[in-house]
Design a protein around this motif. Structure first.
Motif, short mmCIF file in Angstrom:
data_model
loop_
_atom_site.label_atom_id
_atom_site.label_comp_id
_atom_site.label_asym_id
_atom_site.label_seq_id
_atom_site.Cartn_x
_atom_site.Cartn_y
_atom_site.Cartn_z
N ARG A 42 -10.13 12.85 -3.69
CA ARG A 42 -9.24 11.78 -3.56
C ARG A 42 -9.45 10.67 -4.68
NH1 ARG A 42 -11.10 11.49 2.39
NH2 ARG A 42 -9.34 12.21 3.37
N GLY A 43 -10.31 10.78 -5.45
CA GLY A 43 -10.47 9.79 -6.45
C GLY A 43 -11.15 8.30 -5.77
N ASN A 44 -11.84 8.57 -4.91
CA ASN A 44 -12.63 7.07 -4.09
C ASN A 44 -13.74 6.92 -5.09
OD1 ASN A 44 -13.63 5.45 -2.62
ND2 ASN A 44 -12.36 6.22 -0.75
N PRO A 45 -13.98 6.04 -5.97
CA PRO A 45 -15.18 5.91 -6.68
C PRO A 45 -16.35 5.04 -5.97
CG PRO A 45 -13.43 4.20 -7.38
CD PRO A 45 -12.63 5.04 -6.42
N THR A 46 -16.01 4.55 -4.52
CA THR A 46 -16.97 3.71 -4.13
C THR A 46 -17.46 4.46 -2.92
OG1 THR A 46 -15.18 2.78 -2.69
CG2 THR A 46 -16.13 1.37 -4.39
N TRP A 47 -16.77 5.23 -1.92
CA TRP A 47 -17.07 6.23 -0.95
C TRP A 47 -17.65 7.71 -1.40
CZ3 TRP A 47 -19.18 5.74 3.48
CH2 TRP A 47 -19.09 6.88 4.34
N ALA A 48 -17.40 7.97 -2.59
CA ALA A 48 -18.14 9.11 -3.10
C ALA A 48 -19.52 9.02 -3.44
CB ALA A 48 -17.28 9.68 -4.48
N PRO A 49 -19.77 8.12 -4.07
CA PRO A 49 -21.59 7.94 -4.26
C PRO A 49 -22.07 7.67 -3.08
CG PRO A 49 -20.33 6.01 -5.27
CD PRO A 49 -19.28 7.06 -5.00
N GLU A 50 -21.41 6.76 -1.98
CA GLU A 50 -22.02 6.60 -0.92
C GLU A 50 -22.19 7.70 -0.13
OE1 GLU A 50 -24.03 3.85 1.47
OE2 GLU A 50 -23.12 3.57 -0.35
N THR A 51 -21.21 8.67 -0.20
CA THR A 51 -21.66 10.05 0.82
C THR A 51 -22.95 10.52 0.12
OG1 THR A 51 -20.11 11.36 -0.66
CG2 THR A 51 -19.25 10.34 1.28
#
Length: 255
Positions: free
Chosen positions: A153-162
């Motif tokens: 999705r290109g979500n740069p904040t949620w991706a590292p949180e996962t």
């Protein structure tokens, strides 16, 4: 250290309370693994019918150490007061009964005139159960899947949180393999109970778990899993879903 001074004052106050049958420490102080930054997990064993009256008095006992700058009354595993003092010391006071005491950690007895705690000592442990271990493995695969969606999705904040969710479980998994009797502690104890090589790999992953570099982090997670997968899959002899799913996620992000 200030922790020992605080514990003495708290125990001196608490043992004068007629409702208190035993006082003991859990957490890092209960295991004698604390340092100057550790908090205090202090437990009071109370008779069932005395719990409510004691709860109304517990804050006055906590004030026996120093002025409290913040406190909160919560219930997670038991009625609990979180207290922070003017010297920044943090105390968690738990109120338990013989029915509600959860013996899933080592403890140090401070006051026990009737030796009530003797029956619990043989059960002290910090080892993940087989089911808890398997749940962590499932969570690693699941959050790698969630990462895939966030990354695409290109979500740069949620991706590292996962990926941080992945690492919380992966740390416990690796501890289960290398320091089983501390595996419940997870990330808190990798710096003292894992081989240096494993510590460095985990720290390196965290260095890259950022909005800009998470794609590097996930590749390093995949590489670490490949080093551990053989012994992990031996715990899943009767499960034909979890390991195939985990391997699929590993291969998705491998170099």
């Amino acid at each position: 250290m200030r922790q020992e001074k605080a514990v003495k004052k708290l125990v001196d106050s608490l043992k004068e309370d007629h409702s208190v049958r035993s006082i003991f420490l859990k957490g890092s102080m209960g295991r004698n693994e604390h340092d100057q930054y550790s908090d205090i997990d202090i437990y009071c064993l109370i008779d069932e019918e005395e719990v409510e009256p004691f709860l109304s008095r517990r804050l006055s006992h906590l004030k026996a150490y120093k002025e409290i700058v913040f406190y909160d009354e919560i219930f997670i595993i038991a009625p609990q007061v979180i207290a922070i003092y003017e010297d920044w010391l943090h105390v968690d006071q738990f109120t338990v009964t013989e029915k509600t005491f959860q013996n899933n950690d080592y403890f140090t007895v401070l006051y026990d005139p009737n030796n009530l705690m003797n029956s619990y000592k043989s059960n002290q442990k910090l080892t993940l159960s087989e089911d808890e271990f398997k749940d962590h493995v499932i969570d690693v695969a699941w959050f790698l899947f969630q990462y895939k969606k966030a990354m695409e999705r290109g979500n740069p904040t949620w991706a590292p949180e996962t990926l941080r969710h992945v690492m919380r479980s992966l740390a416990s998994i690796i501890l289960y393999g290398y320091a089983k009797d501390r595996s419940q502690l997870g990330l808190k104890t990798i710096h003292t109970h894992l081989p240096l090589e494993k510590q460095n790999k985990i720290q390196e992953i965290y260095e890259y778990t950022t909005p800009s570099h998470h794609k590097i982090a996930v590749k390093k997670i995949s590489s670490l899993l490949k080093l551990e997968i053989n012994w992990i899959q031996q715990q899943f002899e009767k499960d034909n879903q979890t390991i195939p799913f985990l391997k699929l996620m590993m291969e998705t992000f491998s170099d």
